[in-house]
Design an enzyme around this catalytic site. Sequence first.
Site, mmCIF file in Angstrom:
data_model
loop_
_atom_site.group_PDB
_atom_site.id
_atom_site.type_symbol
_atom_site.label_atom_id
_atom_site.label_comp_id
_atom_site.label_asym_id
_atom_site.label_seq_id
_atom_site.Cartn_x
_atom_site.Cartn_y
_atom_site.Cartn_z
ATOM 1 C CG ASP A 1 -2.254 0.755 0.891
ATOM 2 O OD1 ASP A 1 -2.125 1.956 0.620
ATOM 3 O OD2 ASP A 1 -3.364 0.196 0.929
ATOM 4 C CG HIS B 1 -1.183 1.660 -3.342
ATOM 5 N ND1 HIS B 1 -2.388 1.401 -2.722
ATOM 6 C CD2 HIS B 1 -0.892 0.542 -4.065
ATOM 7 C CE1 HIS B 1 -2.790 0.175 -3.058
ATOM 8 N NE2 HIS B 1 -1.896 -0.367 -3.857
#
Length: 404
Positions: free
Chosen positions: A233, A256
């Site tokens: 993430d 991300h």
Amino acid sequence: MAMAKRRVSSTIATVLIVICTALASCNAAVPLRPDLGAIFNVVTFGAKPGKSDSSQAFMKAWNAACNYVGPRARVFVPPGIFTLGELLFEGPCKSQNPIIFQVAGTLQAVSDVSAFSSQGWISFDTVDGLIITGGGIIDGQGQNVWQYNDCKDNGDCVHLPASIHFDDVKNAKIKGLNFVNAMGFHLHISNSYLVRAHSLTITAPESSPNTDGLHISKSNTVKVARSTIRTGDDCVSIGQGATNVTINKVTCGPGHGISVGSLGKLPNEMDVKGLIVKNCTLQGTTNGIRIKTYAGSGPSVAAGMLFSNIVMENVLNPIIIDQNYGGSSNKPSQVRISDVIYDNIRGTTNTAVAVNLKCSPSVPCQNVHFTNINLKYTGTNTLSSTCANAQVISTGVQFPTPCL
Ligand SMILES: *[C@@H]1O[C@H](CO)[C@@H](O)[C@H](O)[C@H]1NC(C)=O
Ligand SMILES: CC(=O)N[C@H]1CO[C@H](CO)[C@@H](O)[C@@H]1O
């Protein structure tokens, strides 16, 4: 002089031995090496390497160190793998000096998800003065529990615990540690002040859910530096109420990217103000620098953000503002974004729309400044920018051509 000093410290040691013999429980409080301070070795408190749960012993070692009145109390975790359930290391502690938590070995979370009820696997709460270090490994064993993460489909999901959680921690340093496979975030800093995190490596599979490297919220003056973060993430995510945060020389990817947000999920969120992200490299991330706020969010401010000297390597969405995040509400976001500088952003993008600003129609982005943007598309379409509801100023080199 040296003689006198030695005599004083050996007197202190003698006194401690006498006290400790009397108490028969604080044998580890004897300063083994006066120059290292008082060492509280978890093994002395009953911790055993291997599969048996050493949580109680760790708690005892912490409590002894935290109650130690002299200078330089040090909790020491020697080499070896220690299995641990939920730990809450609470202050305030008695020493005038920071407590040192030195992890030379490996801390491994028990694999039973029901063992965890709070936001952290290892939580530090109400501690003023803390140094966590030692070159060891913080292994959340997330692979055993990621299957229980349903946040993709359930907006009200319960987050799995962070490997290390700071709540009301002040004057803290965390450095020289290796985090692997957190259940949730690897390091979560909230309600804290003056925290420095550096020389960390944080690693989890690209497919692991919500395994942010660091999440910082409701905290003032946090510095993250010289770290490598490769997770599933966000590399670093900046949540509500984060102010005066600096991220310097961090390498990210996969994952991300570096995110401000998601903001505006809850009512009455605190503002985000004063963020510097500089000298960072993003490698193969799904976003570069992202600001995201929920559609339909209540009013708050995200202002004063500088992104400087950032290298993108095969990044999707290098520069993105998404104020329609989640997209589940017809109402626009009320998070007011302003005074954002993107300076010297260069490298390669895997999407043609390298700059994508989707600001809120009700509170347009104000004073978004692009200076020296030099991105190259790895595909064949024309590199471009798209902007909605954004007041943009551009100076210097511009690839893609800015939207005005
Ligand atoms: C902001 O952080 C820097 C360190 O990064 C510190 O020197 C400064 O005092 C902080 N400012 C405020 C207003 O807290
Ligand atoms: C080591 C390094 O790359 N330092 C750079 C960090 O970014 C500033 C500008 O934002 C440069 O001046 C430094 O040289």
